[in-house]
Design a protein around this motif. Structure first.
Motif, short mmCIF file in Angstrom:
data_model
loop_
_atom_site.label_atom_id
_atom_site.label_comp_id
_atom_site.label_asym_id
_atom_site.label_seq_id
_atom_site.Cartn_x
_atom_site.Cartn_y
_atom_site.Cartn_z
N LYS A 126 -1.30 48.62 10.38
CA LYS A 126 -2.05 49.73 10.98
C LYS A 126 -3.22 50.14 10.08
N TYR A 127 -2.94 50.19 8.79
CA TYR A 127 -3.97 50.57 7.82
C TYR A 127 -4.13 49.45 6.80
N PRO A 128 -5.28 49.36 6.21
CA PRO A 128 -5.48 48.29 5.22
C PRO A 128 -4.73 48.60 3.92
N LYS A 129 -4.65 47.58 3.07
CA LYS A 129 -4.08 47.79 1.73
C LYS A 129 -5.17 48.38 0.86
N ALA A 159 -18.64 49.70 4.86
CA ALA A 159 -17.99 50.08 6.12
C ALA A 159 -16.48 50.18 5.90
N THR A 160 -15.81 50.83 6.83
CA THR A 160 -14.34 50.84 6.82
C THR A 160 -13.85 49.42 6.98
N ASP A 161 -12.83 49.07 6.24
CA ASP A 161 -12.23 47.73 6.38
C ASP A 161 -11.85 47.50 7.85
N GLU A 183 -18.04 57.29 7.78
CA GLU A 183 -16.97 57.55 8.76
C GLU A 183 -16.47 56.20 9.28
N PRO A 184 -15.20 56.09 9.66
CA PRO A 184 -14.18 57.13 9.71
C PRO A 184 -13.50 57.44 8.37
N CYS A 185 -13.76 56.66 7.31
CA CYS A 185 -13.07 56.93 6.04
C CYS A 185 -13.40 58.30 5.47
N ALA A 186 -14.69 58.67 5.53
CA ALA A 186 -15.15 59.87 4.83
C ALA A 186 -14.31 61.11 5.15
N SER A 187 -13.87 61.25 6.39
CA SER A 187 -13.09 62.45 6.72
C SER A 187 -11.62 62.10 6.99
N CYS A 188 -11.19 60.97 6.48
CA CYS A 188 -9.82 60.52 6.76
C CYS A 188 -8.87 61.00 5.66
N PRO A 189 -7.70 61.54 6.03
CA PRO A 189 -6.76 62.01 5.01
C PRO A 189 -6.19 60.87 4.15
N ARG A 190 -6.37 59.64 4.57
CA ARG A 190 -5.84 58.52 3.78
C ARG A 190 -6.85 57.97 2.77
N LYS A 191 -8.01 58.65 2.67
CA LYS A 191 -9.06 58.00 1.87
C LYS A 191 -8.71 57.80 0.41
N ALA A 192 -7.86 58.67 -0.16
CA ALA A 192 -7.45 58.45 -1.54
C ALA A 192 -6.09 57.73 -1.60
N VAL A 193 -5.66 57.18 -0.47
CA VAL A 193 -4.43 56.39 -0.43
C VAL A 193 -4.79 54.90 -0.40
N ASP A 194 -5.63 54.52 0.55
CA ASP A 194 -6.01 53.10 0.62
C ASP A 194 -7.46 52.85 0.22
N TRP A 195 -8.17 53.93 -0.11
CA TRP A 195 -9.55 53.81 -0.59
C TRP A 195 -10.45 53.01 0.35
N GLY A 196 -10.16 53.11 1.64
CA GLY A 196 -11.04 52.45 2.61
C GLY A 196 -10.82 50.96 2.75
N GLY A 197 -9.81 50.43 2.05
CA GLY A 197 -9.48 49.01 2.20
C GLY A 197 -10.37 48.10 1.40
N CYS A 198 -10.51 46.90 1.89
CA CYS A 198 -11.18 45.82 1.14
C CYS A 198 -12.67 45.78 1.45
N ALA A 258 -9.72 45.79 9.05
CA ALA A 258 -8.27 45.70 9.22
C ALA A 258 -7.66 47.05 9.56
N CYS A 259 -8.42 48.13 9.37
CA CYS A 259 -7.93 49.46 9.70
C CYS A 259 -8.05 49.70 11.20
N THR A 260 -7.00 50.23 11.80
CA THR A 260 -7.03 50.47 13.24
C THR A 260 -8.05 51.55 13.61
N LEU A 261 -8.52 52.31 12.61
CA LEU A 261 -9.53 53.33 12.90
C LEU A 261 -10.96 52.77 12.85
N SER A 262 -11.10 51.54 12.40
CA SER A 262 -12.43 50.93 12.34
C SER A 262 -12.90 50.50 13.72
S1 SF4 Z 1 -9.52 52.50 5.89
FE1 SF4 Z 1 -8.76 53.58 7.67
S2 SF4 Z 1 -6.95 54.68 6.96
FE2 SF4 Z 1 -8.10 54.06 5.16
S3 SF4 Z 1 -9.41 55.79 4.70
FE3 SF4 Z 1 -10.60 54.45 5.99
S4 SF4 Z 1 -10.25 55.16 8.02
FE4 SF4 Z 1 -8.68 56.07 6.78
#
Ligand code: SF4
Ligand code: SF4
Lengths: 93, 372
Positions: free
Chosen positions: B245-248, B338-340, B310-325, B342-346
């Motif tokens: 669902k979300y990138p690594k 850009a948002t990875d 966006e969508p990373c900039a306002s995403c609560p996961r931004k300091a969890v997966d750092w926007g992916g690869c 692999a993220c379902t929000l991309s």
């Molecule tokens: S990659 Fe997806 S889950 Fe991670 S911060 Fe960006 S939008 Fe949020």
């Protein structure tokens, strides 16, 4: 995984070792792809594993060093070591 | 969380943390030609490789910065004759020293020398569970048998062995056999890595992407094996990016956990960072490593969260997966910031998934082999 038996001798296998990190001011357990930051209790338990002492001896040493009840120490140390044994970071002979 | 707390977190996120790991790419030379190789398409030649003395200096600097693990990698590190010296200098610096090898090119005498100098751990890659498949994927005949021999030396020396298996559509159905093989070889750990789609692997994605059915099955196989083999074999397994669902988090976050030094001494935030146009890399021979890590342009480019769109900039996961690869973002969207996908929000996720499923359904088994 239930952790070490009283009479078994837990030890750090080759490739797993303790290291003091001066930059972070903390002890670490280093293993393949893993660096586990240890608190005072964790590093005391692991420092007591010299491959000679059996688990009962480890408990006796720790409870003497910390002035803590042996039963409590045994429970905590066994749980801590069981977790590391499941990850193959501690073995017991 | 209030806005003030969020700003504090973001500020902290943009500062350089203490690094944990250094990946030292000693050489790009390698007898194998894996089609998912993560080395850049443009490989460095022997004449530009750093000397053993320079590596020793890099290791000492890294240790002083708080780095705990060094991974000696390549290419094939055994292609360097001075590998024993290099290992010794890493050990002397106090680093936990891991050799990442295909096994090919390593002799028994050299290996014994590495052990004597304090090598901590070996990560042996396997390309398949039988000689025919493995040698076809690695593009090198006899490679499989060599690995089996090398594994036996490692285990006999008491050095912990991790088997690393890069999985993709053409070998994912052999996952059970891969686990069995790791146990038979005496490995303490098995790393089941899925191919990430940039570099050579992006080029070969049509031949490599697993089907969703394969992935679901492999998750079950791993769960069962973990229970059965507890205390025998630790298994690291991560679901492939494009089906999660979300990138690594890339490398645990860009410029947060680790750094790579290339054979010629360029310092990269990730092994594939050179594929990103516009990034400028410092070299270990020109600037102190700590400074490169802290304020080098390539490290600050995507460290923390300030660079995000966006969508990373306002995403609560931004300091969890750092926007992916970043490299995967670039390969699929043309924009490294850009948002990875692999993220379902991309907004590109649907296309990536569709292409993945479409390509996985293709019967194209041919690879473009990695070449110097
Ligand atoms: S990659 Fe997806 S889950 Fe991670 S911060 Fe960006 S939008 Fe949020
Ligand atoms: S950006 Fe991160 S995840 Fe992507 S290739 Fe580089 S290291 Fe790997």
């Amino acid at each position: 995984m239930t952790g070490p038996e009283d009479g078994s001798r837990p030890y750090l296998p080759r490739g797993v070792r303790l290291r003091w990190c001066a930059v972070r001011g903390a002890w670490f357990l280093l293993a393949p792809e893993r660096a586990v930051k240890l608190d005072a209790v964790g590093s005391a338990i692991l420092s007591a594993l010299d491959g000679e002492r059996d688990f009962a001896g480890v408990v006796a040493k720790l409870s003497a060093d910390f002035g803590a009840p042996p039963e409590q120490v045994a429970t905590d140390a066994r749980k801590f070591l069981a977790d590391l044994m499941a990850r193959r970071m501690v073995e017991a002979a | 969380m209030n806005a003030e707390a969020l700003t504090a977190i973001e500020k902290a996120a943009d500062a350089a943390p203490i690094p944990m790991a250094l990946l030292a790419e000693l050489t790009h030379r390698c007898p194998l030609k894996c089609p998912y190789c993560s080395n850049p398409l443009d490989l460095i030649r022997r004449s530009s490789e750093l000397s053993a003395e320079t590596w020793a200096d890099v290791f000492a600097q890294a240790a002083a910065m708080g780095v705990l693990h060094v991974h000696l990698s390549g290419g094939e590190p055994a292609a360097r004759r001075d590998l024993p010296e290099i290992v010794e200098s890493a050990v002397t610096a106090g680093l936990y020293t891991n050799l990442i090898t295909s096994g090919v090119g390593l002799t028994e005498a050299t290996f014994a020398d590495l052990v004597a100098r304090g090598l901590d751990h070996v990560q042996l890659s396997i390309q398949g569970t039988d000689a025919t498949t493995a040698d076809r994927i690695g593009g090198y005949k006899g490679g499989f048998d060599t690995k089996m021999r090398v594994a036996a030396w490692i285990v006999a020396a008491g050095v912990p062995l991790t088997v690393n298996a890069v999985m993709h559509r053409q070998n994912l159905d052999r996952l059970s056999e891969t686990i069995d093989l790791a146990v038979r070889l005496g490995a303490r750990r098995l790393e089941v890595a899925h191919t990430q789609y940039h570099g050579w692997a992006y080029r070969n994605r049509a031949a490599l992407m697993p089907t969703p059915g394969q992935v679901a099955r492999s998750g079950e196989i791993v769960a069962e094996a973990r229970r059965r083999l507890e205390g025998v074999l630790a298994i690291d397994y991560v679901t492939p990016d494009h089906l999660a669902k979300y990138p690594k988090p890339c490398m645990g976050g860009w410029g947060r956990v680790g750094l790579n030094v290339t054979p010629s001494g360029k310092v990269l935030p990730c092994h594939a960072a050179e594929t990103i146009p516009g990034l400028v890399f410092d070299t270990v021979t020109e600037r102190p490593l700590a400074e490169i890590w802290r304020e080098g342009a390539a490290f600050t480019a995507f460290r923390g969260t300030g660079w995000m769109q966006e969508p990373c900039a306002s995403c609560p996961r931004k300091a969890v997966d750092w926007g992916g690869c970043r490299c995967q973002a670039l390969a699929w969207t043309g924009d490294a910031a850009a948002t990875d996908p692999a993220c379902t929000l991309s907004p590109h996720n649907a296309r990536m998934r569709a292409e993945a499923t479409g390509e996985a359904a293709d019967a194209d088994e041919a690879f473009a082999y990695r070449e110097m």
